[in-house]
Design an enzyme around this catalytic site. Structure first.
Site, PDB file in Angstrom:
ATOM      1  N   ASP A 161       0.840  -1.203   0.000  1.00 21.22           N
ATOM      2  CA  ASP A 161       0.000   0.000   0.000  1.00 21.22           C
ATOM      3  C   ASP A 161       0.874   1.251   0.000  1.00 21.22           C
ATOM      4  O   ASP A 161       0.591   2.231  -0.688  1.00 21.22           O
ATOM      5  CB  ASP A 161      -0.911  -0.019   1.233  1.00 21.22           C
ATOM      6  CG  ASP A 161      -1.604  -1.367   1.360  1.00 21.22           C
ATOM      7  OD1 ASP A 161      -2.315  -1.745   0.418  1.00 21.22           O
ATOM      8  OD2 ASP A 161      -1.383  -2.069   2.370  1.00 21.22           O
ATOM      9  N   HIS A 189      -4.690  -3.373   6.130  1.00 26.47           N
ATOM     10  CA  HIS A 189      -4.477  -3.627   4.695  1.00 26.47           C
ATOM     11  C   HIS A 189      -5.826  -4.011   4.103  1.00 26.47           C
ATOM     12  O   HIS A 189      -6.156  -5.187   3.956  1.00 26.47           O
ATOM     13  CB  HIS A 189      -3.441  -4.739   4.499  1.00 26.47           C
ATOM     14  CG  HIS A 189      -3.322  -5.169   3.064  1.00 26.47           C
ATOM     15  ND1 HIS A 189      -2.891  -4.329   2.067  1.00 26.47           N
ATOM     16  CD2 HIS A 189      -3.600  -6.342   2.448  1.00 26.47           C
ATOM     17  CE1 HIS A 189      -2.906  -4.968   0.908  1.00 26.47           C
ATOM     18  NE2 HIS A 189      -3.346  -6.192   1.114  1.00 26.47           N
TER      19      HIS A 189
HETATM   20  P1  NAD Z   1      -1.653 -18.650  -4.270  1.00 27.38           P
HETATM   21  O1  NAD Z   1      -2.952 -19.363  -4.133  1.00 27.38           O
HETATM   22  O2  NAD Z   1      -1.041 -18.500  -5.615  1.00 27.38           O
HETATM   23  O3  NAD Z   1      -0.572 -19.341  -3.343  1.00 27.38           O
HETATM   24  C1  NAD Z   1      -0.827 -19.654  -2.022  1.00 27.38           C
HETATM   25  C2  NAD Z   1      -0.031 -20.917  -1.729  1.00 27.38           C
HETATM   26  O4  NAD Z   1      -0.152 -21.167  -0.345  1.00 27.38           O
HETATM   27  C3  NAD Z   1      -0.574 -22.141  -2.476  1.00 27.38           C
HETATM   28  O5  NAD Z   1       0.511 -22.772  -3.149  1.00 27.38           O
HETATM   29  C4  NAD Z   1      -1.129 -23.020  -1.356  1.00 27.38           C
HETATM   30  O6  NAD Z   1      -0.948 -24.395  -1.614  1.00 27.38           O
HETATM   31  C5  NAD Z   1      -0.301 -22.553  -0.168  1.00 27.38           C
HETATM   32  N1  NAD Z   1      -0.931 -22.748   1.130  1.00 27.38           N
HETATM   33  C6  NAD Z   1      -2.226 -22.616   1.484  1.00 27.38           C
HETATM   34  N2  NAD Z   1      -2.384 -22.905   2.781  1.00 27.38           N
HETATM   35  C7  NAD Z   1      -1.186 -23.214   3.271  1.00 27.38           C
HETATM   36  C8  NAD Z   1      -0.720 -23.624   4.535  1.00 27.38           C
HETATM   37  N3  NAD Z   1      -1.545 -23.784   5.567  1.00 27.38           N
HETATM   38  N4  NAD Z   1       0.607 -23.844   4.687  1.00 27.38           N
HETATM   39  C9  NAD Z   1       1.446 -23.708   3.646  1.00 27.38           C
HETATM   40  N5  NAD Z   1       1.063 -23.353   2.419  1.00 27.38           N
HETATM   41  C10 NAD Z   1      -0.235 -23.111   2.230  1.00 27.38           C
HETATM   42  O7  NAD Z   1      -1.853 -17.228  -3.558  1.00 27.38           O
HETATM   43  P2  NAD Z   1      -0.887 -15.952  -3.641  1.00 27.38           P
HETATM   44  O8  NAD Z   1      -1.327 -15.116  -4.788  1.00 27.38           O
HETATM   45  O9  NAD Z   1       0.530 -16.375  -3.545  1.00 27.38           O
HETATM   46  O10 NAD Z   1      -1.353 -15.168  -2.332  1.00 27.38           O
HETATM   47  C11 NAD Z   1      -1.085 -15.653  -1.047  1.00 27.38           C
HETATM   48  C12 NAD Z   1      -1.758 -14.782  -0.006  1.00 27.38           C
HETATM   49  O11 NAD Z   1      -1.192 -13.466  -0.006  1.00 27.38           O
HETATM   50  C13 NAD Z   1      -3.262 -14.573  -0.226  1.00 27.38           C
HETATM   51  O12 NAD Z   1      -3.929 -14.629   1.010  1.00 27.38           O
HETATM   52  C14 NAD Z   1      -3.341 -13.172  -0.808  1.00 27.38           C
HETATM   53  O13 NAD Z   1      -4.589 -12.573  -0.590  1.00 27.38           O
HETATM   54  C15 NAD Z   1      -2.243 -12.510  -0.005  1.00 27.38           C
HETATM   55  N6  NAD Z   1      -1.727 -11.230  -0.512  1.00 27.38           N
HETATM   56  C16 NAD Z   1      -1.434 -10.272   0.401  1.00 27.38           C
HETATM   57  C17 NAD Z   1      -0.925  -9.043  -0.007  1.00 27.38           C
HETATM   58  C18 NAD Z   1      -0.609  -7.955   0.987  1.00 27.38           C
HETATM   59  O14 NAD Z   1      -0.299  -6.831   0.572  1.00 27.38           O
HETATM   60  N7  NAD Z   1      -0.649  -8.200   2.277  1.00 27.38           N
HETATM   61  C19 NAD Z   1      -0.707  -8.816  -1.368  1.00 27.38           C
HETATM   62  C20 NAD Z   1      -1.018  -9.827  -2.281  1.00 27.38           C
HETATM   63  C21 NAD Z   1      -1.540 -11.039  -1.846  1.00 27.38           C
HETATM   64  C1  LMR Z   2      -3.471  -6.749  -2.740  1.00 22.75           C
HETATM   65  O1  LMR Z   2      -3.610  -5.712  -2.091  1.00 22.75           O
HETATM   66  O2  LMR Z   2      -3.153  -6.750  -3.943  1.00 22.75           O
HETATM   67  C2  LMR Z   2      -3.651  -8.078  -2.048  1.00 22.75           C
HETATM   68  O3  LMR Z   2      -4.015  -7.887  -0.717  1.00 22.75           O
HETATM   69  C3  LMR Z   2      -4.566  -8.984  -2.756  1.00 22.75           C
HETATM   70  C4  LMR Z   2      -5.996  -8.531  -2.598  1.00 22.75           C
HETATM   71  O4  LMR Z   2      -6.839  -9.385  -2.297  1.00 22.75           O
HETATM   72  O5  LMR Z   2      -6.268  -7.350  -2.789  1.00 22.75           O
END
Ligand code: NAD
Ligand code: LMR
Length: 327
Positions: A161, A189
């Site tokens: 952000d 967030h």
């Molecule tokens: P994704 O689905 O591509 O990958 C997630 C991975 O985590 C998968 O491979 C899955 O098998 C694994 N997983 C699920 N549960 C698990 C567990 N208990 N232990 C270990 N591995 C596990 O998703 P992504 O795009 O990589 O996103 C991951 C997370 O990050 C999501 O919750 C998404 O919303 C979040 N995210 C946060 C931000 C932020 O700014 N905070 C930004 C983008 C994404």
């Molecule tokens: C983001 O801000 O891009 C991540 O938290 C993914 C989402 O769900 O918005």
């Protein structure tokens, strides 16, 4: 050469994991003189473990001089064993039309289990960054599940952000991103976050004065930054990954190696300042030095800012009461 440090990454075979691991192994997170041992966690399902194996083969094929070892596992206690850094990414991402808090109960249990495992086996100095959404509340769950670790070791990611806000401001003011200092993103967030450039400067001059346009703040800037995650999902059909991994690298890099006096935003357990109840994981401005973050205190909070900060706090408190039964 320094002694290797252990970096645990969960969700290692997911989209963020794939954008993150290679950069950690190349030294972008902890420095080009810091060897790392990657300890990667994935779900036990065959598909997830096979994908993890593939990622590890590719890491091997990079022949990174700083990669001093690798562990791939489905057991959190193996992944977090003696971990110096833990990036908790693994969780379900949202799809189109969902809010991050819709993931709350689906993902909450992951962070109870992982908090307990960190409590049991990680280094007592482990630096934890929660990326999996809803990141602030998941960090709170992990922190509460790890009572023997210092609460200050648990942080959530608002750096994406912060970086999004920097780029919007740089475009609007026609200045370089690198010249903007003292930006803050307060709170959760989520779309309630409050990106605040009242204190920001460009080469020492007020960015707010330079932008002038008072309406742009409430009408365009704040909603654009707040809804950027949804806009990416709409455009890509998947949630942000490379920019999220980049923000995770920035967050950990700065925490470990320092910000040189500059402000960055981290979600950290509140110490009660700014009227945020103690323990709530809330985005605040910090500087980092010698591996520790320090919250910037006593910034003036006007009525508009107070209302915005209270709104994002109310959402965090609502999320917290939604998971109280798990803690
Ligand atoms: P994704 O689905 O591509 O990958 C997630 C991975 O985590 C998968 O491979 C899955 O098998 C694994 N997983 C699920 N549960 C698990 C567990 N208990 N232990 C270990 N591995 C596990 O998703 P992504 O795009 O990589 O996103 C991951 C997370 O990050 C999501 O919750 C998404 O919303 C979040 N995210 C946060 C931000 C932020 O700014 N905070 C930004 C983008 C994404
Ligand atoms: C983001 O801000 O891009 C991540 O938290 C993914 C989402 O769900 O918005």
């Amino acid at each position: 050469m320094k002694k290797p440090v252990r970096v645990a990454v969960t969700g290692a075979a997911g989209q963020i994991g794939y954008a993150l691991l290679f950069r950690i192994a190349s030294g972008e997170m902890l420095g080009k003189d810091q060897p790392v041992i990657l300890q990667m966690l994935e779900l036990p399902m065959e598909k997830a473990q096979a994908a993890l194996k593939g990622v590890m083969m590719e890491l091997e094929d990079c022949a990174f001089p700083l990669l001093a070892g690798m562990v791939g596992t489905d057991d959190p206690e193996v992944a977090f064993k003696d971990a110096d850094y833990a990036l908790l990414v693994g969780a379900m991402p949202r799809g189109p039309g969902m809010e991050r808090k819709d993931l709350l109960l689906k993902n909450a249990e992951i962070f109870t289990v992982q908090g307990k495992a960190l409590n049991k086996v990680a280094s007592r100095d482990v630096k934890v960054l929660v990326v999996g959404n809803p990141a602030n509340t998941n960090a709170y769950i992990a922190m509460k599940s790890a009572p023997e670790l210092p609460a200050k070791n648990f942080t959530s990611m608002l750096r994406l952000d912060h970086n999004r806000a920097l780029s919007q401001l740089a475009n609007k003011a026609a200045v370089a991103v690198a010249d903007i200092e003292k930006l803050v993103v307060w709170g959760n967030h989520s779309p309630t976050m409050y990106p605040d450039y009242r204190f920001a400067t460009v080469n020492g001059e007020s960015l707010k004065d330079r932008i002038g346009d008072a309406e742009w703040n409430a009408d365009t800037f704040i909603p654009t930054v707040g809804k950027r995650g949804a806009a990416i999902i709409e455009a890509r059909g998947l949630s942000s990954a490379a920019s999220a991994a980049n923000a995770a690298i920035d967050h950990m890099h700065d925490w470990a190696l320092g910000t040189g006096g500059e402000w960055v935003t981290m979600g950290v357990p509140s110490d009660g300042s700014y009227g945020i109840p103690e323990g709530v994981i809330y985005g605040v401005p910090v500087i980092c030095e010698n591996g520790e973050y320090t919250v910037i205190k006593d910034l003036p909070i006007d009525d508009f800012s107070r209302a915005a900060m209270d709104k994002t706090l109310a959402e965090l408190e609502e999320e917290r009461s939604g998971v109280a039964h798990l803690l």
